[in-house]
Structures are given as C-alpha cells and as structure tokens.
Design a protein around this motif. Structure first.
Motif, PDB file in Angstrom:
ATOM      1  N   GLY A   1      -2.216   5.368   1.101  1.00  0.00           N
ATOM      2  CA  GLY A   1      -1.319   4.230   1.194  1.00  0.00           C
ATOM      3  C   GLY A   1      -0.664   4.124   2.557  1.00  0.00           C
ATOM      4  O   GLY A   1      -0.523   3.021   3.117  1.00  0.00           O
TER       5      GLY A   1
ATOM      6  N   TRP B   1       3.073   1.989  -1.878  1.00  0.00           N
ATOM      7  CA  TRP B   1       3.372   2.377  -3.255  1.00  0.00           C
ATOM      8  C   TRP B   1       2.117   2.794  -4.010  1.00  0.00           C
ATOM      9  O   TRP B   1       2.132   2.919  -5.235  1.00  0.00           O
ATOM     10  N   LEU B   2       1.053   3.045  -3.289  1.00  0.00           N
ATOM     11  CA  LEU B   2      -0.209   3.402  -3.930  1.00  0.00           C
ATOM     12  C   LEU B   2      -0.085   4.667  -4.776  1.00  0.00           C
ATOM     13  O   LEU B   2      -0.792   4.825  -5.780  1.00  0.00           O
TER      14      LEU B   2
ATOM     15  N   LEU C   1      -3.222   9.802  -2.716  1.00  0.00           N
ATOM     16  CA  LEU C   1      -2.853   8.392  -2.865  1.00  0.00           C
ATOM     17  C   LEU C   1      -1.730   8.022  -1.899  1.00  0.00           C
ATOM     18  O   LEU C   1      -1.758   6.934  -1.294  1.00  0.00           O
TER      19      LEU C   1
ATOM     20  N   SER D   1      -1.258   1.057   5.394  1.00  0.00           N
ATOM     21  CA  SER D   1      -0.100   0.203   5.669  1.00  0.00           C
ATOM     22  C   SER D   1      -0.068  -0.260   7.128  1.00  0.00           C
ATOM     23  O   SER D   1      -0.527   0.438   8.009  1.00  0.00           O
TER      24      SER D   1
ATOM     25  N   LEU E   1       0.061   5.110  -8.779  1.00  0.00           N
ATOM     26  CA  LEU E   1      -1.101   5.146  -9.669  1.00  0.00           C
ATOM     27  C   LEU E   1      -1.257   6.519 -10.323  1.00  0.00           C
ATOM     28  O   LEU E   1      -1.922   6.641 -11.362  1.00  0.00           O
ATOM     29  N   SER E   2      -0.660   7.534  -9.727  1.00  0.00           N
ATOM     30  CA  SER E   2      -0.756   8.883 -10.300  1.00  0.00           C
ATOM     31  C   SER E   2       0.355   9.162 -11.314  1.00  0.00           C
ATOM     32  O   SER E   2       0.305  10.176 -12.016  1.00  0.00           O
TER      33      SER E   2
ATOM     34  N   PHE F   1       0.823  -1.212   0.000  1.00  0.00           N
ATOM     35  CA  PHE F   1       0.000   0.000   0.000  1.00  0.00           C
ATOM     36  C   PHE F   1       0.858   1.263   0.000  1.00  0.00           C
ATOM     37  O   PHE F   1       0.413   2.330  -0.428  1.00  0.00           O
TER      38      PHE F   1
END
Length: 302
Positions: free
Chosen positions: A298, A252-253, A294, A302, A256-257, A250
């Motif tokens: 994340g 490294w969420l 994000l 975590s 996504l951007s 999480f």
C-alpha cells in the motif's frame, strides 16, 4: 524426530517458518524509505541478509539454551528441536552458532560501510549490531537468560520492530522520522504475537522448568487477552500512520488482513489448552507476514 540428511537437520534447526518475521521488518522499513524516494536495493538486500542471519542465530541459541537447561523435554508441546532429538550435539550447535556469528558480523559490517556516511553512524550501528548478536544468544543461553525472566517480548518488539524497521529506514533515508515508529511498532507487536503463541502453548512446561515467560507470569487467561492487545495494537498503529501520512486509499490496504487477524484472535481466546494452540503458531506467522506485506504494498502504491 526421524533421521534425515545433515542439510535437512540444520535447515530444521534454523526454523525457516519463523524467518518471515525478519523479512517483514526489512520490507516495511524499505517500503517507507522508497515511499520517500530513498530506496536502495543493495542496502535493503544486505539488511535482509543480516536480519535473517540474526534470527537464525537466535533460533540456534534457543535450541541450545533450552536443551541445556532441560526446558526442551518430552512434556513440551512444540516440535522437537535439534539437540533434544539427539540429531545434533551441543558441541556441534555451538560450532554452528560461532559460524553464524562470523557470517552475521561480515554481512553487518558490509551493510554499515555501504550505508553509513559518517563515523558516528558507523559506530552507532556497530554497537546496535553487537547488541543484537548478544541479545540473540542471551535469550536462553547463560546463567541469567532474559527469556527466562519474561523479557523476551520486549526484546522482540525492539529488534523485530523498532530496530528492524526504523533501522532499515534510517540506513536508506539517512535520517529518522518519528512517524516511522508507528509501522515499526506494528511490525514488532505482530512478531511479539508469534512469541506469545509459542509461550502460551508451552506455558505449563515452561512454568515447571522455571522459564518465567510473560505468558507464565500473566497466566493463560490474561496471556490470551494480551494476545488480542498485540493484534489490535498493530492495526491501530498502521491505521494512525495511514491517517497521518498517507493520502491515498492504497495506504489502507493492510485492512484486508484484519478479518484474518480477528479470526485468529477469536480462536486463541477459545482455545482450551496448549495443545489447541499448536497449529496457531503457523497462522500467526502468516497473519504477521500478510499484514506487513499489505502495508508495504500500500505504501509503495501510494
């Protein structure tokens, strides 16, 4: 600008589309504090209110300073400002700035007395608060505004990044960890990206008016390369934080951007002139907000 109600005029003068930058810094700092078990809803709420008031103060002062100096003119490519349009007088803007300062001081002092447990921290944050108020005004107001000398980028990095994120973290955790500077720097670099788009858009008019922003000093080509550095630097800082501190996918969420950041950076590099950059301001704000949210999500997951 067409005539409108007084409320609509002042809401527009506050530049609500830029306020997510202040929100992002508080969210990031609070997320890391919560991740370490130190989250406080009351402190986060007051920090958010204070940050929003400071940014609104900066926006009002920018409207006033650029109008008085003649930088907001018909050759400028950005949206018309309140004084420039004739809907707000300079005197009314000064009054609004004064009221905003009172509200900012009240919110900031309440935050400090709630969060700080010793006199050293209290005086330290009072000094930082006064510096933030002064910086908000001195960006374009006065005989030697630092925004006209290319120092706006550093100020944004400091106040929307290092102070906004790390300060929010410290007020809740009661201590500072050097690793917090990675997400703080990332958040600040993204906020600088918003300023850089604004400065690239208005580079010709700013140069003509003697507003020597960093974009003016570097020129359009290097200004665009600098923009890529800001985007890449923010991602690298967040990646280092995830690599060093997070032990969950999480963390490294935020990646996504990255496609949105890449697409935005590509369009900036391909833009032919300031007019082509006009719609990219809103995109950059969205990029900054999405990346920070994000990251915060994340961290909390975590």
């Amino acid at each position: 600008m067409k005539s409108s109600s007084s409320l609509a005029i002042w809401l527009d003068a506050a530049r609500p589309k830029t306020l997510p930058l202040a929100i992002a810094s508080i969210v990031c700092g609070s997320a890391v504090a919560g991740w370490q078990g130190s989250f406080s809803a009351s402190i986060s709420g007051l920090a958010l209110l204070t940050a929003l008031l400071l940014q609104i103060l900066s926006n009002l002062a920018n409207d006033y300073g650029d109008a008085i100096k003649g930088t907001d003119n018909d050759d400028r490519l950005g949206p018309q400002r309140a004084i420039q349009s004739g809907l707000v007088t300079p005197q009314a803007m000064r009054t609004a700035m004064g009221l905003n300062i009172v509200l900012t001081v009240a919110s900031g002092l309440t935050l400090i007395f709630l969060a700080c447990n010793n006199l050293q921290d209290m005086f330290g944050f009072m000094l930082l608060g006064l510096m933030a108020i002064a910086a908000s005004i001195a960006y374009t107001v006065g005989n030697k505004p630092y925004g006209y000398r290319g120092l706006g980028d550093l100020s944004v990095l400091m106040f929307f990044g290092w102070l906004g994120v790390a300060g929010t973290y410290y007020l809740q955790a009661g201590q500072i960890d050097s690793v917090i500077m990675l997400p703080a720097t990332a958040c600040g670099l993204l906020a600088v990206g918003v300023l850089n788009i604004n400065n690239l858009r208005d580079i010709d008019n700013d140069r003509a008016c003697g507003k020597l922003t960093l974009a003016v000093r570097m020129g359009p080509e290097w200004g665009r390369k600098y923009h890529l550095f800001l985007l890449a630097g923010s991602v690298i800082c967040l990646a280092l934080f995830a690599l060093l501190e997070m032990h969950s996918p999480f963390g490294w969420l935020f990646v996504l951007s990255v496609p949105l950041l890449f697409s935005h950076g590509k369009k900036v590099m391909q833009s032919a002139d300031g007019a082509a950059l006009r719609p990219m301001m809103a995109t950059m704000v969205k990029c900054a907000l999405l990346t920070n949210i994000l990251f915060a999500a994340g961290v909390m997951l975590s």
